[in-house]
Design a protein around this motif. Structure first.
Motif, PDB file in Angstrom:
ATOM      1  N   UNK A 260      22.356   1.247   5.579  1.00 20.44           N
ATOM      2  CA  UNK A 260      21.374   1.279   6.665  1.00 20.44           C
ATOM      3  C   UNK A 260      22.006   0.982   8.019  1.00 20.44           C
ATOM      4  N   UNK A 261      23.314   0.780   8.061  1.00 16.68           N
ATOM      5  CA  UNK A 261      24.016   0.562   9.312  1.00 16.68           C
ATOM      6  C   UNK A 261      24.267  -0.886   9.665  1.00 16.68           C
ATOM      7  N   UNK A 262      23.915  -1.826   8.804  1.00 20.05           N
ATOM      8  CA  UNK A 262      24.128  -3.251   9.073  1.00 20.05           C
ATOM      9  C   UNK A 262      25.560  -3.637   8.702  1.00 20.05           C
ATOM     10  N   UNK A 263      26.521  -3.104   9.424  1.00 22.59           N
ATOM     11  CA  UNK A 263      27.933  -3.305   9.105  1.00 22.59           C
ATOM     12  C   UNK A 263      28.370  -4.755   9.281  1.00 22.59           C
ATOM     13  N   UNK A 264      27.711  -5.473  10.207  1.00 25.68           N
ATOM     14  CA  UNK A 264      28.133  -6.833  10.510  1.00 25.68           C
ATOM     15  C   UNK A 264      27.918  -7.799   9.341  1.00 25.68           C
ATOM     16  N   UNK A 265      27.071  -7.430   8.401  1.00 28.84           N
ATOM     17  CA  UNK A 265      26.807  -8.310   7.269  1.00 28.84           C
ATOM     18  C   UNK A 265      28.027  -8.475   6.368  1.00 28.84           C
ATOM     19  N   UNK A 266      28.892  -7.478   6.340  1.00 32.70           N
ATOM     20  CA  UNK A 266      30.084  -7.531   5.488  1.00 32.70           C
ATOM     21  C   UNK A 266      31.377  -7.678   6.279  1.00 32.70           C
ATOM     22  N   UNK A 267      31.428  -7.119   7.490  1.00 31.68           N
ATOM     23  CA  UNK A 267      32.681  -7.096   8.244  1.00 31.68           C
ATOM     24  C   UNK A 267      33.103  -8.500   8.666  1.00 31.68           C
ATOM     25  N   UNK A 268      32.203  -9.251   9.293  1.00 31.72           N
ATOM     26  CA  UNK A 268      32.573 -10.573   9.804  1.00 31.72           C
ATOM     27  C   UNK A 268      32.908 -11.568   8.683  1.00 31.72           C
ATOM     28  N   UNK A 269      32.104 -11.680   7.631  1.00 34.90           N
ATOM     29  CA  UNK A 269      32.505 -12.583   6.533  1.00 34.90           C
ATOM     30  C   UNK A 269      33.805 -12.154   5.860  1.00 34.90           C
ATOM     31  N   UNK A 270      33.985 -10.843   5.676  1.00 35.15           N
ATOM     32  CA  UNK A 270      35.222 -10.370   5.047  1.00 35.15           C
ATOM     33  C   UNK A 270      36.446 -10.654   5.890  1.00 35.15           C
ATOM     34  N   UNK A 271      36.355 -10.425   7.191  1.00 32.94           N
ATOM     35  CA  UNK A 271      37.484 -10.702   8.086  1.00 32.94           C
ATOM     36  C   UNK A 271      37.770 -12.199   8.134  1.00 32.94           C
ATOM     37  N   UNK A 272      36.715 -13.026   8.142  1.00 36.83           N
ATOM     38  CA  UNK A 272      36.914 -14.476   8.153  1.00 36.83           C
ATOM     39  C   UNK A 272      37.630 -14.951   6.887  1.00 36.83           C
ATOM     40  N   UNK A 273      37.229 -14.419   5.730  1.00 37.32           N
ATOM     41  CA  UNK A 273      37.897 -14.775   4.477  1.00 37.32           C
ATOM     42  C   UNK A 273      39.355 -14.339   4.497  1.00 37.32           C
ATOM     43  N   UNK A 274      39.612 -13.130   4.966  1.00 40.83           N
ATOM     44  CA  UNK A 274      40.981 -12.633   5.039  1.00 40.83           C
ATOM     45  C   UNK A 274      41.822 -13.478   5.989  1.00 40.83           C
ATOM     46  N   UNK A 275      41.236 -13.914   7.110  1.00 41.82           N
ATOM     47  CA  UNK A 275      41.980 -14.740   8.068  1.00 41.82           C
ATOM     48  C   UNK A 275      42.367 -16.080   7.451  1.00 41.82           C
ATOM     49  N   UNK A 276      41.459 -16.705   6.705  1.00 42.68           N
ATOM     50  CA  UNK A 276      41.771 -17.984   6.062  1.00 42.68           C
ATOM     51  C   UNK A 276      42.892 -17.814   5.042  1.00 42.68           C
ATOM     52  N   UNK A 277      42.817 -16.760   4.247  1.00 38.28           N
ATOM     53  CA  UNK A 277      43.846 -16.513   3.236  1.00 38.28           C
ATOM     54  C   UNK A 277      45.205 -16.276   3.889  1.00 38.28           C
TER      55      UNK A 277
END
Length: 298
Positions: A260-277
């Protein structure tokens, strides 16, 4: 011939030392910079954990008048289908993942150290038993074994933590076992044995302190794997419960709304997890260079 040798020795003395001074200063400054970077990263991650704990009530608060809002100044990470602030949910999820991963990695590293000591000091039978356990655990894919253990323990934080702790120790145990076996052949260990020092005291007082740098590096490098595996099995529905804000839960719920176009629901949490790792991976690499510095070469 002797005058040439004396001249060469005079040139190799102060001149070579003067040549090496900038190198030594550069190496010392580099080590200080690495230590400062490690401390800064730890401070940032500690701040994330504290912020996640503080914002957890905000992360679960719903506001149906602000559903599915794109990122804005009032909601930098947007909101989800229940009006929950995604920045607060992401920080709370990272805090949960860091706490679960840290506890599981610590238990797994202690288990690896204990089994490595038993293998190195317990004789052939103990060494064979520990080696067999290492081969068995490494022969089963981590994710499959994690899911089985977590499901058997009723899922939740306990099941995930136990699963990670039980499945992530073999690689570190192999490294520590090799170090302890080499240390076992040192003369001072033989003298301690000749003086009647027991196996437990020998391990705790004379051998384990020598492998603490390798242990610390292994603990830090275990942490990214623990976080990723916790998020993976939670994403698949075998980890933390859906009502708990966690990165795996957030990413799993976001899959239904990406079309439905709500890309921010996955992009920001995924990038944050990747940054911590990636941060922890870099800290592990920096610690390895700190505890095993390269020899100064001419």
């Amino acid at each position: 011939m002797s005058s040439r040798g004396n001249a060469a020795s005079r040139m190799d003395g102060p001149a070579s030392q003067a040549f090496h001074v900038p190198v030594l200063i550069g190496r010392f400054g580099g080590r200080r910079a690495l230590a400062a970077t490690c401390l800064a990263v730890m401070a940032v991650l500690a701040s994330v954990v504290v912020a996640g704990r503080v914002l957890e009530p905000v992360a679960v608060a719903t506001d149906f008048t602000a559903r599915n809002l794109a990122p804005s100044w009032s909601h930098p990470f947007g909101t989800d289908w229940m009006g929950r602030d995604m920045l607060a949910r992401t920080l709370a999820g990272l805090s949960t993942s860091v706490m679960v991963g840290l506890g599981a990695a610590a238990v797994s590293s202690v288990l690896a150290l204990a089994l490595a000591a038993v293998s190195a000091l317990g004789g052939r039978l103990a060494d064979a038993a520990v080696g067999w356990c290492i081969d068995v655990v490494m022969g089963v894919p981590h994710l499959v074994l994690l899911i089985l253990i977590s499901y058997a323990l009723g899922r939740g934080a306990l099941g995930v933590s136990v699963g990670i702790a039980v499945t992530h120790w073999p690689s570190l145990a192999r490294v520590l076992r090799a170090e302890l076996l080499q240390l076992k052949e040192r003369p001072f260990i033989a003298c301690s044995r000749a003086l009647g020092v027991g196996g437990a005291r020998l391990a705790l007082r004379h051998m384990v302190p020598h492998v603490l740098p390798q242990y610390l590096i292994g603990l830090v490098l275990l942490f990214p794997h623990a976080i990723l595996h916790e998020a993976s099995i939670t994403f698949l529905g075998f980890g933390l419960p859906p009502e708990q804000p966690a990165i795996g839960v957030i990413l799993s719920e976001a899959m239904s709304y990406l079309t439905s176009g709500a890309w921010w629901l996955a992009v920001f949490p995924g990038v944050a997890l990747l940054a911590v790792v990636l941060l922890f991976d870099r800290v592990g690499a920096a610690l390895r260079r700190l505890v095993t510095p390269e020899e100064v070469q001419a």
